[in-house]
Design a protein around this motif. Sequence first.
Motif, mmCIF file in Angstrom:
data_model
loop_
_atom_site.group_PDB
_atom_site.id
_atom_site.type_symbol
_atom_site.label_atom_id
_atom_site.label_comp_id
_atom_site.label_asym_id
_atom_site.label_seq_id
_atom_site.Cartn_x
_atom_site.Cartn_y
_atom_site.Cartn_z
ATOM 1 N N ALA A 63 19.991 46.783 7.794
ATOM 2 C CA ALA A 63 19.638 47.906 6.991
ATOM 3 C C ALA A 63 19.521 47.607 5.552
ATOM 4 O O ALA A 63 19.186 48.708 4.621
ATOM 5 C CB ALA A 63 20.987 48.865 7.254
ATOM 6 N N GLN A 64 19.986 46.491 5.210
ATOM 7 C CA GLN A 64 19.753 45.929 3.859
ATOM 8 C C GLN A 64 20.349 46.783 2.704
ATOM 9 O O GLN A 64 19.899 47.108 1.700
ATOM 10 C CB GLN A 64 18.119 46.030 3.802
ATOM 11 C CG GLN A 64 17.448 44.962 4.550
ATOM 12 C CD GLN A 64 18.000 43.316 4.192
ATOM 13 O OE1 GLN A 64 18.531 42.949 5.057
ATOM 14 N NE2 GLN A 64 17.641 42.950 2.876
ATOM 15 N N PHE A 65 21.649 46.805 2.862
ATOM 16 C CA PHE A 65 22.573 47.514 1.936
ATOM 17 C C PHE A 65 23.351 46.082 1.308
ATOM 18 O O PHE A 65 23.880 45.522 2.153
ATOM 19 C CB PHE A 65 23.443 48.687 2.318
ATOM 20 C CG PHE A 65 22.676 50.083 2.547
ATOM 21 C CD1 PHE A 65 22.457 50.827 1.387
ATOM 22 C CD2 PHE A 65 21.939 50.390 3.798
ATOM 23 C CE1 PHE A 65 21.819 51.977 1.425
ATOM 24 C CE2 PHE A 65 21.464 51.588 3.751
ATOM 25 C CZ PHE A 65 21.311 52.452 2.874
ATOM 26 N N ASP A 66 23.680 46.251 0.005
ATOM 27 C CA ASP A 66 24.939 45.734 -0.296
ATOM 28 C C ASP A 66 26.057 46.519 0.147
ATOM 29 O O ASP A 66 26.324 47.578 -0.086
ATOM 30 C CB ASP A 66 24.997 45.615 -2.064
ATOM 31 C CG ASP A 66 23.954 44.540 -2.567
ATOM 32 O OD1 ASP A 66 23.382 43.707 -1.801
ATOM 33 O OD2 ASP A 66 23.556 44.666 -3.597
ATOM 34 N N GLN A 67 26.926 45.812 0.801
ATOM 35 C CA GLN A 67 28.141 46.618 1.597
ATOM 36 C C GLN A 67 29.378 46.539 0.516
ATOM 37 O O GLN A 67 29.866 45.213 0.463
ATOM 38 C CB GLN A 67 28.389 46.062 2.937
ATOM 39 C CG GLN A 67 27.283 46.068 3.672
ATOM 40 C CD GLN A 67 27.328 45.494 5.036
ATOM 41 O OE1 GLN A 67 28.337 44.752 5.254
ATOM 42 N NE2 GLN A 67 26.614 45.823 5.920
ATOM 43 N N ALA A 102 18.011 44.179 -1.576
ATOM 44 C CA ALA A 102 18.759 45.567 -1.296
ATOM 45 C C ALA A 102 17.959 46.865 -1.274
ATOM 46 O O ALA A 102 17.538 47.038 -2.503
ATOM 47 C CB ALA A 102 20.135 45.435 -1.831
ATOM 48 N N ARG A 103 18.351 47.813 -0.460
ATOM 49 C CA ARG A 103 17.844 49.094 -0.552
ATOM 50 C C ARG A 103 18.828 50.009 -1.340
ATOM 51 O O ARG A 103 18.263 51.209 -1.559
ATOM 52 C CB ARG A 103 17.379 49.673 0.814
ATOM 53 C CG ARG A 103 18.587 50.040 1.689
ATOM 54 C CD ARG A 103 18.335 50.813 2.973
ATOM 55 N NE ARG A 103 17.337 50.074 3.859
ATOM 56 C CZ ARG A 103 16.145 50.801 4.359
ATOM 57 N NH1 ARG A 103 15.830 51.824 4.250
ATOM 58 N NH2 ARG A 103 15.238 50.116 5.228
ATOM 59 N N GLY A 104 19.820 49.340 -1.568
ATOM 60 C CA GLY A 104 21.003 50.320 -2.290
ATOM 61 C C GLY A 104 22.285 49.756 -1.971
ATOM 62 O O GLY A 104 22.343 48.681 -1.212
ATOM 63 N N VAL A 105 23.229 50.427 -2.436
ATOM 64 C CA VAL A 105 24.811 50.075 -2.262
ATOM 65 C C VAL A 105 25.370 51.177 -1.391
ATOM 66 O O VAL A 105 25.244 52.306 -1.409
ATOM 67 C CB VAL A 105 25.596 49.990 -3.664
ATOM 68 C CG1 VAL A 105 27.025 49.843 -3.609
ATOM 69 C CG2 VAL A 105 25.107 49.055 -4.555
#
Length: 466
Positions: free
Chosen positions: A108-112, A76-79
């Motif tokens: 987009a590789q976010f934790d959603q 993940a690149r972020g939340v």
Amino acid sequence: MRFRVWAVIAVLASAGVTGAPASAEPEAGLRWGPCPEEARATAAECAEVSVPLHYSDPGGARIPLTISRIAAAGPARGVLFGNPGGPGGDALGFWTQLNQRVPQLRAAQFDQVAVQPRGLRWSQPLDCSSPLDGLPLTFQLTCDSHHPGYARTITTENMARDLDQVRLALGVERVSFLGVSWGTYLGAVYATLFPQHTDKLVLDSNVDPDRRWAEQFAQIPAGVSRRLAEFTEWAATQDGSYGLGDTSAAVRDQWNRQVAAQGGGMDAPTLAATTFAAYSRNSWPYLAQGMREYRDDPSRTRFLDFLAKPALAAHATSGWTRDAVECNEDGRVDGLALLHSLATLGGTDPYVQQESLLRTGAACLGWPGTTVRIRVDGSALAVRPLLVQSHHDPATQASGAVALAAATGGTVLWVDGGDHAQFGRRNPTVDDTVLEYLRSGTVAHTTAPEPPLITPSPPAEVPAGR
């Protein structure tokens, strides 16, 4: 639904609120499991996070909030937090539904993450039920009879502070945020209170941060009425399919006759369906087909009922939470305007009647405002926000985007047409701009065409599964 007609879908501060503790350890062992079935969050997992009931007393009573998460498919690149709007919109299924419309969002590789706001079901639900429900003067009393003082904590500021408690529970330093409609104000308030913990901010269909809620809601009927005029122009070009008339005036005349035949009130099927269809041009073929079927046989209302269903099916906590936010953050009633509005009920234009009544703030009779709204300020943000706004949005007018962009220092992506909520409408310019912004923080476009109309015209069947 108390004194006010559902305006979309759409939705009591602690005295002396102060900031939450500057730092905290992540909660040990968040227990992730299935989300509530009714949340329509099938791709997500859910957990509970405990937050202070009163932020003026962070060591005192606490309440549980339910959060949902769709983990990134890889590193993940972020939340990325998300909120669908309201106030009063259920949030847990937000990412499940948005990923279906924008499959590339997962890349987009976010934790959603979505946080169900306090007051709603699954997050210490507000209970304002009463045999006298519908009378404004009883609202505060009935809320307090079930949970004394709780309704006064239902404010945008407290909900923003709740978001930061979830950030702490997840153990991350910064979060990005994607908010729609009222969610744009929630995100902007969070960014104002916690700029050091805010990364990227996408604000879609924007609320004016300085406008009273009564005025914000009052502008919706006029916006819907303008969209009705656009619908009648479109329907006139489709006369061969629907037979409602080959001029805008002829279609409007058919609309007027149907609403009058249905009693003329805001619950009239054609009018209720129009209110919903104003938010999305993809609903126009359903409205036109519904009008055609009703004209031919008044017992056939399947398409009209389909469009009206979302508002009618809203959970009770949605209305109570929306009213609590409005009344806590405004709490002012224009008595003279209310008397004038009541005296002129029964006029010929239901949208004018609704606008007049909403502007008075009548929903908050007997409920004094209990908090001062946060003045939005984005000057301390490291990344400038991206705002997305259609020119003729009926629910959040274009002036709201201008005001919120000025307050946050953000850049507006202006979209032709008048749909409400732009991201995820199969508009490549919009979707690609938002995705690139989430990846890099840069805004590739500031204008976009109207999203395509993808509904078959005329439609053959009512869609299933909504």
